[in-house]
Scaffold this motif. Sequence first.
Motif, PDB file in Angstrom:
ATOM      1  N   ILE A  17       5.302  -7.381   5.458  1.00  0.00           N
ATOM      2  CA  ILE A  17       4.794  -6.706   4.128  1.00  0.00           C
ATOM      3  C   ILE A  17       4.523  -5.206   4.784  1.00  0.00           C
ATOM      4  N   VAL A  18       4.852  -4.228   4.119  1.00  0.00           N
ATOM      5  CA  VAL A  18       4.428  -2.796   4.637  1.00  0.00           C
ATOM      6  C   VAL A  18       3.176  -2.739   3.879  1.00  0.00           C
ATOM      7  N   VAL A  19       2.288  -1.963   4.652  1.00  0.00           N
ATOM      8  CA  VAL A  19       1.041  -1.641   4.049  1.00  0.00           C
ATOM      9  C   VAL A  19       0.532  -0.022   4.254  1.00  0.00           C
ATOM     10  N   GLY A  20       0.134   0.443   3.125  1.00  0.00           N
ATOM     11  CA  GLY A  20      -0.345   1.755   3.282  1.00  0.00           C
ATOM     12  C   GLY A  20      -1.572   1.853   2.191  1.00  0.00           C
ATOM     13  N   ILE A  21      -2.049   3.251   2.234  1.00  0.00           N
ATOM     14  CA  ILE A  21      -2.974   3.360   1.021  1.00  0.00           C
ATOM     15  C   ILE A  21      -2.403   4.283  -0.048  1.00  0.00           C
ATOM     16  N   THR A  22      -2.867   4.340  -1.277  1.00  0.00           N
ATOM     17  CA  THR A  22      -2.214   4.829  -2.442  1.00  0.00           C
ATOM     18  C   THR A  22      -2.421   6.319  -2.630  1.00  0.00           C
ATOM     19  N   GLU A  23      -1.818   6.884  -3.176  1.00  0.00           N
ATOM     20  CA  GLU A  23      -1.834   8.485  -3.531  1.00  0.00           C
ATOM     21  C   GLU A  23      -3.196   8.655  -4.170  1.00  0.00           C
ATOM     22  N   LEU A  29      -9.825  10.925  -0.431  1.00  0.00           N
ATOM     23  CA  LEU A  29      -9.945  11.376   0.872  1.00  0.00           C
ATOM     24  C   LEU A  29      -9.986  12.651   1.525  1.00  0.00           C
ATOM     25  N   GLY A  30      -8.999  13.349   0.815  1.00  0.00           N
ATOM     26  CA  GLY A  30      -8.835  14.781   1.252  1.00  0.00           C
ATOM     27  C   GLY A  30      -7.620  14.620   2.393  1.00  0.00           C
ATOM     28  N   ASP A  31      -7.822  16.036   3.114  1.00  0.00           N
ATOM     29  CA  ASP A  31      -6.897  16.195   4.068  1.00  0.00           C
ATOM     30  C   ASP A  31      -7.140  15.219   5.192  1.00  0.00           C
ATOM     31  N   ILE A  32      -6.118  14.364   5.492  1.00  0.00           N
ATOM     32  CA  ILE A  32      -6.329  13.314   6.673  1.00  0.00           C
ATOM     33  C   ILE A  32      -5.790  14.199   7.875  1.00  0.00           C
ATOM     34  N   ASP A  48     -10.271  -8.120   7.375  1.00  0.00           N
ATOM     35  CA  ASP A  48     -10.892  -7.432   8.813  1.00  0.00           C
ATOM     36  C   ASP A  48     -10.430  -5.939   8.810  1.00  0.00           C
ATOM     37  N   ASP A  49     -11.144  -5.363   9.280  1.00  0.00           N
ATOM     38  CA  ASP A  49     -11.128  -3.791   9.596  1.00  0.00           C
ATOM     39  C   ASP A  49     -10.013  -3.602  10.585  1.00  0.00           C
ATOM     40  N   CYS A  50      -8.793  -2.935  10.047  1.00  0.00           N
ATOM     41  CA  CYS A  50      -7.598  -2.954  11.149  1.00  0.00           C
ATOM     42  C   CYS A  50      -7.024  -1.649  11.352  1.00  0.00           C
ATOM     43  N   VAL A  51      -7.626  -0.297  10.708  1.00  0.00           N
ATOM     44  CA  VAL A  51      -7.181   0.932  10.704  1.00  0.00           C
ATOM     45  C   VAL A  51      -8.352   1.681  10.417  1.00  0.00           C
ATOM     46  N   VAL A  52      -8.546   2.737  11.062  1.00  0.00           N
ATOM     47  CA  VAL A  52      -9.581   3.886  10.553  1.00  0.00           C
ATOM     48  C   VAL A  52      -8.562   5.165  10.270  1.00  0.00           C
ATOM     49  N   ILE A  53      -8.964   5.760   9.163  1.00  0.00           N
ATOM     50  CA  ILE A  53      -8.537   6.950   8.810  1.00  0.00           C
ATOM     51  C   ILE A  53      -9.680   7.937   8.588  1.00  0.00           C
ATOM     52  N   GLU A  54      -9.461   9.204   9.179  1.00  0.00           N
ATOM     53  CA  GLU A  54     -10.421  10.110   9.080  1.00  0.00           C
ATOM     54  C   GLU A  54      -9.794  11.520   8.317  1.00  0.00           C
ATOM     55  N   SER A  55     -10.751  12.030   7.352  1.00  0.00           N
ATOM     56  CA  SER A  55     -10.275  13.171   6.597  1.00  0.00           C
ATOM     57  C   SER A  55     -11.209  14.195   6.975  1.00  0.00           C
ATOM     58  N   VAL A  84       0.221  10.728   5.517  1.00  0.00           N
ATOM     59  CA  VAL A  84      -0.422   9.742   4.458  1.00  0.00           C
ATOM     60  C   VAL A  84      -0.907  10.793   3.330  1.00  0.00           C
ATOM     61  N   ASN A  85      -1.137  12.029   3.174  1.00  0.00           N
ATOM     62  CA  ASN A  85      -1.202  12.697   2.124  1.00  0.00           C
ATOM     63  C   ASN A  85      -0.143  13.009   1.395  1.00  0.00           C
ATOM     64  N   ASP A  86       0.813  13.517   2.158  1.00  0.00           N
ATOM     65  CA  ASP A  86       2.054  14.073   1.549  1.00  0.00           C
ATOM     66  C   ASP A  86       2.999  13.026   1.105  1.00  0.00           C
ATOM     67  N   ASP A  87       2.991  11.797   1.485  1.00  0.00           N
ATOM     68  CA  ASP A  87       3.982  10.865   1.189  1.00  0.00           C
ATOM     69  C   ASP A  87       3.396   9.535   1.299  1.00  0.00           C
ATOM     70  N   PRO A  88       2.203   9.208   0.587  1.00  0.00           N
ATOM     71  CA  PRO A  88       1.636   7.808   0.951  1.00  0.00           C
ATOM     72  C   PRO A  88       2.318   6.540   0.848  1.00  0.00           C
ATOM     73  N   LEU A  89       3.396   6.697  -0.152  1.00  0.00           N
ATOM     74  CA  LEU A  89       4.234   5.415  -0.528  1.00  0.00           C
ATOM     75  C   LEU A  89       5.552   5.368   0.348  1.00  0.00           C
ATOM     76  N   GLU A  90       5.884   6.328   1.052  1.00  0.00           N
ATOM     77  CA  GLU A  90       7.205   6.114   1.876  1.00  0.00           C
ATOM     78  C   GLU A  90       6.787   6.739   3.230  1.00  0.00           C
ATOM     79  N   GLY A  91       6.727   7.751   3.796  1.00  0.00           N
ATOM     80  CA  GLY A  91       6.630   8.098   4.839  1.00  0.00           C
ATOM     81  C   GLY A  91       5.222   7.925   5.552  1.00  0.00           C
ATOM     82  N   GLY A  92       4.278   7.806   4.633  1.00  0.00           N
ATOM     83  CA  GLY A  92       2.831   7.514   5.096  1.00  0.00           C
ATOM     84  C   GLY A  92       2.419   6.157   5.054  1.00  0.00           C
ATOM     85  N   TRP A  93       3.384   5.173   5.354  1.00  0.00           N
ATOM     86  CA  TRP A  93       2.948   3.696   5.529  1.00  0.00           C
ATOM     87  C   TRP A  93       2.288   3.725   6.775  1.00  0.00           C
TER      88      TRP A  93
END
Length: 119
Positions: A17-23, A29-32, A48-55, A84-93
């Motif tokens: 299962i590939v996971v990312g955040i939505t557009e 969040l703004g600029d990551i 569980d917390d597993c990733v931290v994203i800072e913007s 993650v901002n530019d291509d959240p559903l493909e390159g930003g997985w």
Amino acid sequence: MKFTEEHEWLRPEGDLIVVGITEYAATQLGDIVFVELPEVGTVVSKDDDCVVIESVKAASDVLAPIDGEIVEVNEALTDEPAKVNDDPLEGGWIFKIEASDPSQMDEYLTEAQYKKLIG
């Protein structure tokens, strides 16, 4: 593809299962500027917390959407978190997980349900 109310997407890819955040989440969040990826081999439980994203606006945790083992992370995000901002559903997985119980995906939203949620 399924969506969580926490603005994550899950896409089956073979046994993984590939996971990312939505557009929507990326826009909110703004600029990551930084993504702290989990370690490959980490076993996680749902929520569980597993990733931290800072913007530029805030730091946000990404929760494990299902039980399983992290088997791959998107190393490109280390040098280019803006993917993650530019291509959240493909390159930003963010990561790929081998689900211990793939049926957990059944409780998540379809694309139509998610679009209704975000209005």
